[in-house]
Design an enzyme around this catalytic site. Structure first.
Site, PDB file in Angstrom:
ATOM      1  CB  VAL A 351     -35.642 -27.418 -72.743  1.00 51.07           C
ATOM      2  CG1 VAL A 351     -35.241 -28.754 -72.170  1.00 51.07           C
ATOM      3  CG2 VAL A 351     -36.637 -27.622 -73.878  1.00 51.07           C
ATOM      4  CG  ASP A 352     -34.184 -20.833 -73.035  1.00 51.61           C
ATOM      5  OD1 ASP A 352     -35.197 -20.140 -73.116  1.00 51.61           O
ATOM      6  OD2 ASP A 352     -33.087 -20.519 -73.504  1.00 51.61           O
ATOM      7  CE  LYS A 353     -38.125 -19.411 -79.079  1.00 55.18           C
ATOM      8  NZ  LYS A 353     -36.985 -18.892 -79.899  1.00 55.18           N
ATOM      9  CB  THR A 356     -32.337 -25.468 -75.196  1.00 51.40           C
ATOM     10  OG1 THR A 356     -31.674 -24.611 -74.277  1.00 51.40           O
ATOM     11  CG2 THR A 356     -32.479 -26.847 -74.597  1.00 51.40           C
TER      12      THR A 356
END
Length: 478
Positions: A351-353, A356
């Site tokens: 996942v993108d930080k 998210t």
């Protein structure tokens, strides 16, 4: 291969015999007719359900004459099947039996043997499954419509020394257009003049604006900040990053889940098999064993009624719509049923930080002071300058000051420095607030400050530097 002899009118005429309808879409057109048809279906299915329930109550309580019960069930069948029966007729004409045809035959069989309640129930349940599937299609349309609204319909095209507003479809590669402060970028291109911070969140999901200067790429649908840009077009309207995203979203939304595809394949073979079996039940016993025609005709019709797989047909769209809705309530948007089913097979998740794992809203973590200044004064000065700005980092500074109950008043002579920060006058002194680069340009960073800034940046945190701006006899300081 593109065949110019195939016109939109011919395509629409070819689609109509299948029981479906089509119309020519135009740019900017909203899918109102689809939503209107869906509302009509929803009302019809609702009426069918109510009439089915009413008919069952009359049947179980023996209230009213039999003719009244039959009339109520007929009303339920008509209300729930008016958009299904034409598809069944089209399937019969094409000699391509499907679930619509099987359901129609089952309803007709139920009516012949006098089981009007069974016919009404089958019609309502099948109509409900069709309605749920239509909801998923409408969901795809809304997603594409919202993406289309990201891109402006016109661009400020440069012609000589003047700029003219023209439709984006007429702009070609290598043309130059201007983007005003606060406007959306109409096409993909390369910046050839100007400096600004561009909000790319609609395309890339980045929560903070990205600084753009000569030579940098900009994308259609992104939002320009406080500066003004001149951009050379690199891709026409149909080839932009946004156009490709719209195409991918449309394809993803149109994809059926594996379970939905299974139902389609199952129906392809199940429907003719049931019809053949019913014919065998009708003909074989009377012809080979001398059975009464009336009895085996009744049993063949009963077979058609009980063979209609309503549970299978309705279970898939109900499960998918329920899953998508439940995830949406929790803030998770899933492209469609195929992707929802894929979640069950996940073994690892990347996942993108920003936005998210994190909320996507910057916050002040700590205040580091130098040269004998205290935290309250630094926060007061920064908030007095940043209260002029809508930048996410500026909002975070102002929110921190309010949270800490630090009183500040609005600064004067505010000037934004695109890609760097801002400066203003407070209590007769010139102050600045900005990034590491801005502090470097003002030559106010000592070795101690450089080390401190490097440590903060290595932790993955954004740095906001606050200080006196050098002017007249003041050399400036952080």
């Amino acid at each position: 291969m593109h065949d110019e002899s195939v016109t939109p009118e011919k395509l629409i005429a070819a689609i109509k015999p299948t029981g479906l309808d089509a119309q020519l879409a135009e740019r900017g057109q909203k899918f109102g007719s689809g939503a209107s048809a869906q509302r009509r279906r929803a009302i019809a299915v609702g009426i069918s359900g109510l009439l089915t329930a009413l008919g069952l109550i009359l049947q179980w309580t023996h209230a009213g004459p039999a003719a009244l019960q039959i009339a109520v069930f007929v009303g339920a069948i008509v209300a729930g099947g008016w958009f299904i029966f034409p598809k069944a007729l089209a399937a019969a004409r094409r000699f391509s039996p499907d679930m619509n045809l099987l359901m129609t035959i089952a309803v007709a069989g139920a009516a012949i043997i006098g089981e009007w309640s069974e016919g009404a129930a089958v019609t309502f349940l099948f109509g409900l499954s069709e309605l749920l599937e239509a909801f998923s299609v409408q969901r795809a349309r809304r997603a594409i419509e919202s993406l289309l609204q990201l891109s402006p319909e016109t661009a400020l095209l440069k012609r000589g020394d003047a700029f003219e507003e023209v439709p984006v479809e007429t702009v070609k590669a290598d043309d130059v257009f201007a983007v005003k402060s606060g406007s959306r970028v109409p096409l993909d291109g390369e910046v050839i003049a100007g400096v600004s911070a561009v909000n790319q969140a609609p395309i890339t999901g980045e929560s903070l604006p990205v600084d753009k200067k000569t030579g940098d790429q900009v994308f259609a649908g992104t939002i320009n900040g406080e500066g003004s840009l001149e951009v050379r077009v690199t891709k026409a309207a149909g080839d932009t990053m946004l156009a490709r995203i719209i195409k991918l979203v449309g394809e993803a939304q149109a994809q059926k889940a594996p379970s939905e595809r299974f139902v389609d394949v199952f129906a392809k073979y199940y429907t003719p098999a049931v019809m053949v079996l019913a014919l065998l039940v009708f003909f074989v016993p009377p012809l080979l064993f001398g059975g009464p025609w009336s009895v085996w005709a009744y049993r063949a019709l009963v077979l058609l009624v009980i063979a209609c797989p309503c549970a299978l047909v309705i279970s898939t769209p109900v499960s998918i719509v329920s899953g998508l809705t439940a995830m949406a309530r929790r803030g998770v948007l899933i492209k469609g049923g195929a992707h929802l089913e894929a979640v069950g097979k996940l073994r690892a998740l990347a996942v993108d930080k920003t936005g998210t794992i994190t909320e996507g809203n910057p916050r002040v973590r700590r205040v580091v002071t130098f040269n004998g200044n205290n935290e309250t004064d630094v926060t007061r000065i920064a908030a007095a300058i940043d209260t002029h700005s809508e930048h996410p980092l500026a909002k975070a500074v102002v929110a921190y000051a309010e949270e800490k109950r630090v009183a500040f008043r609005r600064s004067e002579d505010y000037q934004a420095r695109t890609g760097r920060g801002a400066e203003a006058v407070l209590d007769g002194h010139h102050y600045f607030v900005g990034n590491h680069r801005f502090a470097h340009e003002l030559a106010v960073c000592s070795e101690e400050i450089e080390r401190a800034l490097a440590e903060i940046e290595q932790e993955g945190q954004s740095v906001v530097v606050v200080g006196h701006k050098p002017h007249a006899d003041c050399k400036g300081e952080v």
